[in-house]
Design an enzyme around this catalytic site. Structure first.
Site, mmCIF file in Angstrom:
data_model
loop_
_atom_site.group_PDB
_atom_site.id
_atom_site.type_symbol
_atom_site.label_atom_id
_atom_site.label_comp_id
_atom_site.label_asym_id
_atom_site.label_seq_id
_atom_site.Cartn_x
_atom_site.Cartn_y
_atom_site.Cartn_z
ATOM 1 N N GLY A 25 0.797 -1.236 0.000
ATOM 2 C CA GLY A 25 0.000 0.000 0.000
ATOM 3 C C GLY A 25 0.816 1.267 0.000
ATOM 4 N N THR A 26 2.134 1.145 0.211
ATOM 5 C CA THR A 26 2.983 2.337 0.242
ATOM 6 C C THR A 26 3.738 2.544 -1.072
ATOM 7 O OG1 THR A 26 4.626 0.885 1.224
ATOM 8 C CG2 THR A 26 3.408 2.323 2.737
ATOM 9 N N LEU A 28 4.233 2.591 -5.494
ATOM 10 C CA LEU A 28 3.725 3.440 -6.584
ATOM 11 C C LEU A 28 2.226 3.214 -6.806
ATOM 12 C CD1 LEU A 28 3.948 5.118 -9.249
ATOM 13 C CD2 LEU A 28 4.773 3.030 -10.349
ATOM 14 N N TYR A 159 11.694 -12.784 -11.843
ATOM 15 C CA TYR A 159 10.453 -12.048 -11.535
ATOM 16 C C TYR A 159 9.290 -12.610 -12.353
ATOM 17 C CZ TYR A 159 7.440 -7.795 -11.634
ATOM 18 O OH TYR A 159 6.403 -6.893 -11.571
ATOM 19 N N LYS A 163 5.799 -14.292 -10.977
ATOM 20 C CA LYS A 163 4.513 -13.636 -11.264
ATOM 21 C C LYS A 163 3.572 -14.550 -12.038
ATOM 22 C CE LYS A 163 4.802 -9.522 -9.464
ATOM 23 N NZ LYS A 163 3.744 -8.907 -8.652
ATOM 24 N N PRO A 186 -0.801 -5.431 -15.648
ATOM 25 C CA PRO A 186 -0.532 -4.073 -16.128
ATOM 26 C C PRO A 186 0.737 -4.023 -16.976
ATOM 27 C CG PRO A 186 -0.400 -4.193 -13.711
ATOM 28 C CD PRO A 186 -0.375 -5.594 -14.250
ATOM 29 N N ASN A 188 3.974 -1.273 -18.154
ATOM 30 C CA ASN A 188 4.931 -0.466 -17.378
ATOM 31 C C ASN A 188 4.185 0.714 -16.718
ATOM 32 O OD1 ASN A 188 7.225 1.176 -16.678
ATOM 33 N ND2 ASN A 188 8.415 0.031 -18.185
ATOM 34 N N VAL A 189 4.286 0.815 -15.384
ATOM 35 C CA VAL A 189 3.513 1.818 -14.624
ATOM 36 C C VAL A 189 4.419 2.994 -14.246
ATOM 37 C CG1 VAL A 189 1.950 2.133 -12.659
ATOM 38 C CG2 VAL A 189 2.366 -0.177 -13.534
ATOM 39 N N ARG A 231 7.411 0.571 -25.528
ATOM 40 C CA ARG A 231 6.669 0.140 -24.344
ATOM 41 C C ARG A 231 5.289 0.787 -24.338
ATOM 42 N NH1 ARG A 231 10.361 -2.769 -24.326
ATOM 43 N NH2 ARG A 231 11.891 -3.246 -22.696
HETATM 44 P P1 NAP Z 1 6.791 -0.481 -5.553
HETATM 45 O O1 NAP Z 1 6.540 0.967 -5.734
HETATM 46 O O2 NAP Z 1 8.193 -0.988 -5.608
HETATM 47 O O3 NAP Z 1 6.167 -0.902 -4.144
HETATM 48 C C1 NAP Z 1 6.335 -2.200 -3.659
HETATM 49 C C2 NAP Z 1 5.431 -2.369 -2.464
HETATM 50 O O4 NAP Z 1 5.599 -3.693 -1.960
HETATM 51 C C3 NAP Z 1 5.756 -1.404 -1.316
HETATM 52 O O5 NAP Z 1 4.568 -1.004 -0.686
HETATM 53 C C4 NAP Z 1 6.589 -2.266 -0.376
HETATM 54 O O6 NAP Z 1 6.471 -1.867 0.960
HETATM 55 C C5 NAP Z 1 5.924 -3.610 -0.570
HETATM 56 N N1 NAP Z 1 6.818 -4.709 -0.233
HETATM 57 C C6 NAP Z 1 8.005 -5.036 -0.831
HETATM 58 N N2 NAP Z 1 8.576 -6.086 -0.211
HETATM 59 C C7 NAP Z 1 7.717 -6.430 0.793
HETATM 60 C C8 NAP Z 1 7.732 -7.434 1.801
HETATM 61 N N3 NAP Z 1 8.750 -8.309 1.893
HETATM 62 N N4 NAP Z 1 6.703 -7.486 2.668
HETATM 63 C C9 NAP Z 1 5.680 -6.617 2.598
HETATM 64 N N5 NAP Z 1 5.595 -5.656 1.658
HETATM 65 C C10 NAP Z 1 6.597 -5.566 0.771
HETATM 66 O O7 NAP Z 1 5.950 -1.358 -6.567
HETATM 67 P P2 NAP Z 1 4.774 -0.910 -7.541
HETATM 68 O O8 NAP Z 1 5.411 -0.368 -8.762
HETATM 69 O O9 NAP Z 1 3.767 -0.113 -6.784
HETATM 70 O O10 NAP Z 1 4.169 -2.342 -7.941
HETATM 71 C C11 NAP Z 1 2.898 -2.763 -7.438
HETATM 72 C C12 NAP Z 1 2.540 -4.049 -8.159
HETATM 73 O O11 NAP Z 1 2.446 -3.791 -9.566
HETATM 74 C C13 NAP Z 1 3.587 -5.154 -8.001
HETATM 75 O O12 NAP Z 1 2.944 -6.383 -7.801
HETATM 76 C C14 NAP Z 1 4.330 -5.145 -9.318
HETATM 77 O O13 NAP Z 1 4.863 -6.402 -9.620
HETATM 78 C C15 NAP Z 1 3.237 -4.732 -10.275
HETATM 79 N N6 NAP Z 1 3.709 -4.084 -11.507
HETATM 80 C C16 NAP Z 1 4.456 -2.947 -11.448
HETATM 81 C C17 NAP Z 1 4.883 -2.358 -12.629
HETATM 82 C C18 NAP Z 1 5.716 -1.088 -12.639
HETATM 83 O O14 NAP Z 1 6.098 -0.642 -13.731
HETATM 84 N N7 NAP Z 1 6.014 -0.481 -11.506
HETATM 85 C C19 NAP Z 1 4.523 -2.929 -13.858
HETATM 86 C C20 NAP Z 1 3.741 -4.078 -13.876
HETATM 87 C C21 NAP Z 1 3.322 -4.634 -12.682
HETATM 88 P P3 NAP Z 1 7.447 -0.725 1.608
HETATM 89 O O15 NAP Z 1 7.495 0.406 0.618
HETATM 90 O O16 NAP Z 1 6.765 -0.354 2.860
HETATM 91 O O17 NAP Z 1 8.786 -1.375 1.764
HETATM 92 P P1 GDP Z 2 10.970 -3.137 -18.795
HETATM 93 O O1 GDP Z 2 9.918 -2.308 -19.450
HETATM 94 O O2 GDP Z 2 10.411 -4.219 -17.935
HETATM 95 O O3 GDP Z 2 11.976 -3.640 -19.773
HETATM 96 O O4 GDP Z 2 11.763 -2.251 -17.749
HETATM 97 P P2 GDP Z 2 12.247 -0.730 -17.669
HETATM 98 O O5 GDP Z 2 11.133 0.147 -17.211
HETATM 99 O O6 GDP Z 2 13.464 -0.776 -16.822
HETATM 100 O O7 GDP Z 2 12.609 -0.267 -19.154
HETATM 101 C C1 GDP Z 2 13.750 -0.775 -19.788
HETATM 102 C C2 GDP Z 2 14.007 -0.086 -21.107
HETATM 103 O O8 GDP Z 2 14.340 1.294 -20.890
HETATM 104 C C3 GDP Z 2 15.204 -0.719 -21.804
HETATM 105 O O9 GDP Z 2 15.068 -0.587 -23.203
HETATM 106 C C4 GDP Z 2 16.355 0.159 -21.284
HETATM 107 O O10 GDP Z 2 17.504 0.112 -22.135
HETATM 108 C C5 GDP Z 2 15.682 1.530 -21.332
HETATM 109 N N1 GDP Z 2 16.331 2.530 -20.441
HETATM 110 C C6 GDP Z 2 16.977 3.657 -20.860
HETATM 111 N N2 GDP Z 2 17.487 4.320 -19.824
HETATM 112 C C7 GDP Z 2 17.126 3.633 -18.701
HETATM 113 C C8 GDP Z 2 17.346 3.866 -17.314
HETATM 114 O O11 GDP Z 2 17.971 4.820 -16.885
HETATM 115 N N3 GDP Z 2 16.796 2.955 -16.441
HETATM 116 C C9 GDP Z 2 16.079 1.875 -16.883
HETATM 117 N N4 GDP Z 2 15.533 1.035 -15.973
HETATM 118 N N5 GDP Z 2 15.863 1.627 -18.194
HETATM 119 C C10 GDP Z 2 16.391 2.500 -19.099
#
Ligand code: NAP
Ligand code: GDP
Length: 343
Positions: A25-26, A28, A159, A163, A186, A188-189, A231
């Site tokens: 919950g904390t 992104l 990962y 998942k 989802p 890329n967020v 992306r």
């Molecule tokens: P995030 O910002 O990295 O946040 C991760 C969250 O998980 C935080 O609240 C963290 O808590 C908690 N967490 C991590 N390890 C934990 C543990 N051992 N026990 C309890 N809580 C734990 O991630 P997000 O980007 O919001 O991602 C949310 C979901 O979306 C995830 O399931 C991720 O796989 C999925 N997702 C994300 C993206 C993306 O681009 N970001 C894309 C596709 C899917 P604390 O902050 O309190 O440590």
């Molecule tokens: P993905 O979408 O799961 O592959 O993850 P990312 O959000 O890390 O995006 C990766 C893509 O962004 C690749 O093509 C990387 O080469 C490019 N990229 C360019 N600059 C950066 C950077 O500073 N950080 C990351 N994470 N990716 C970068």
């Protein structure tokens, strides 16, 4: 019969509670969801229901890799429904350097949350996958039924396999016990409150941070890779809204892709250019092609989501235009750079 030796045999009913528990919950996505629940009118499409209590968990309250801690925190809140966001999450380079940590932490968290949700008779769990779960070599666009058709891209196999397994777990719990456990996929967020750590960030927060430093220090802005990969990006607030629709309306165990349209792909160069514009950066830009590009593209179809939202009466969903969402994210970064612990 319990599937893990030490678990207590008596399931605890959670039916009298009206708690929606959000793990992660904390993060992104979790903070976008909290913001939505705090600001949308009660009873509205994306708001909370009257008498519903939403709890947003942090890892400081419970390490979900530990099943006993998970049992205790679920015992404290007795959730009726769970949105499972908690995960070890990172960009391409973090995944490449720590495949085992991404695999194991996520396996353990998912197992704890699903098993304890089962024991406590949680009515519905919505977990979160990612489009990187899809096979590397598969016919595009990506659609929900293609998840298990081949190995994922090697850059984040740890990962991705953890998942993917959520979908297998959801089906096993449903098949054997009738549990309503489902998942969303989802793309890329990005958005306010992102992880801006230069080592572990996804591309948008990573490039926002790097562009900021380049402007401040009068140095070149370095983008990793060729800039050519494509992306689909989703704004965290849009994703939070879609999650709430899934919680209320989605009935299947199979996952549903939460994405902008298939033709809304953006190149990494387009992302860098949009950040340069939003940051008003005028210095030199370099592409470091010694760094990996990762998967070239992974275009996902939102046809299932679009069809089901219409059928449910929710109509068509208005995604926030990319540049507007990006500007809001850049502004959030600038306003929080000095104070936020995640930067
Ligand atoms: P995030 O910002 O990295 O946040 C991760 C969250 O998980 C935080 O609240 C963290 O808590 C908690 N967490 C991590 N390890 C934990 C543990 N051992 N026990 C309890 N809580 C734990 O991630 P997000 O980007 O919001 O991602 C949310 C979901 O979306 C995830 O399931 C991720 O796989 C999925 N997702 C994300 C993206 C993306 O681009 N970001 C894309 C596709 C899917 P604390 O902050 O309190 O440590
Ligand atoms: P993905 O979408 O799961 O592959 O993850 P990312 O959000 O890390 O995006 C990766 C893509 O962004 C690749 O093509 C990387 O080469 C490019 N990229 C360019 N600059 C950066 C950077 O500073 N950080 C990351 N994470 N990716 C970068």
């Amino acid at each position: 019969m319990s599937s893990i030796g030490q678990l207590p045999p008596t399931p605890v009913s959670a039916t009298s509670s009206n708690v929606v528990l959000v793990t992660g919950g904390t993060g992104l996505v979790g903070s976008a969801m909290k913001n939505l629940i705090d600001t949308e009118p009660v009873g509205s499409s994306f708001g909370k229901k009257k008498d519903e209590e939403w709890v947003f968990l942090s890892s400081s309250e419970c390490d979900l890799r530990d099943i006993q801690q998970t049992r205790e925190i679920f015992g404290k809140y007795r959730p009726r429904m769970v949105i499972h966001l908690a995960a070890r999450v990172g960009g391409l380079f973090a995944n490449m350097s720590s495949q085992h940590t991404f695999l194991r932490d996520n396996l353990l968290m998912n197992d704890s949350v699903l098993q304890i949700s089962h024991e406590m008779k949680v009515e519905k769990v919505v977990s979160c996958l990612s489009t990187c779960v899809f096979p590397d070599k598969v016919e595009y666009p990506l659609t929900e039924e293609k998840i298990h058709l081949g190995p994922p891209h090697s850059s984040n196999f740890g990962y991705s396999h953890a998942k993917r397994l959520i979908d297998v777990q959801n089906h096993a719990y449903h098949d054997q016990f009738g549990d309503q456990f489902t998942s969303v996929i989802p793309t890329n967020v990005f958005g306010p409150g992102d992880n801006y750590n230069l080592e572990s960030a996804h591309v948008i927060p990573g490039l926002i941070h790097k562009c900021y430093l380049a402007k401040k220090n009068n140095t070149p802005f370095t983008v990793f890779g060729s800039g050519r990969p494509l992306r689909q990006f989703i704004f965290s607030r849009d994703l939070a809204k879609l999650f709430i629709w899934v919680l209320r309306e989605y009935k299947e165990i199979d996952p549903v892709i939460l994405s902008v349209a298939e033709d809304d792909e953006v190149s990494i160069k387009d992302v860098a250019d949009a950040i340069i514009e939003a940051m008003e950066f005028t210095g030199p830009v370099e592409y470091d092609t010694s760094k990996a590009d990762g998967q070239y593209r992974k275009p996902a179809s939102n046809a299932k989501l679009t069809r089901l939202m219409k059928e449910s009466g929710a109509g068509s969903f208005e995604f926030t235009p990319f540049k507007i969402a990006l500007k809001e994210s850049v502004d959030w970064f600038l306003n929080h750079y000095a104070t936020d612990a995640r930067i």
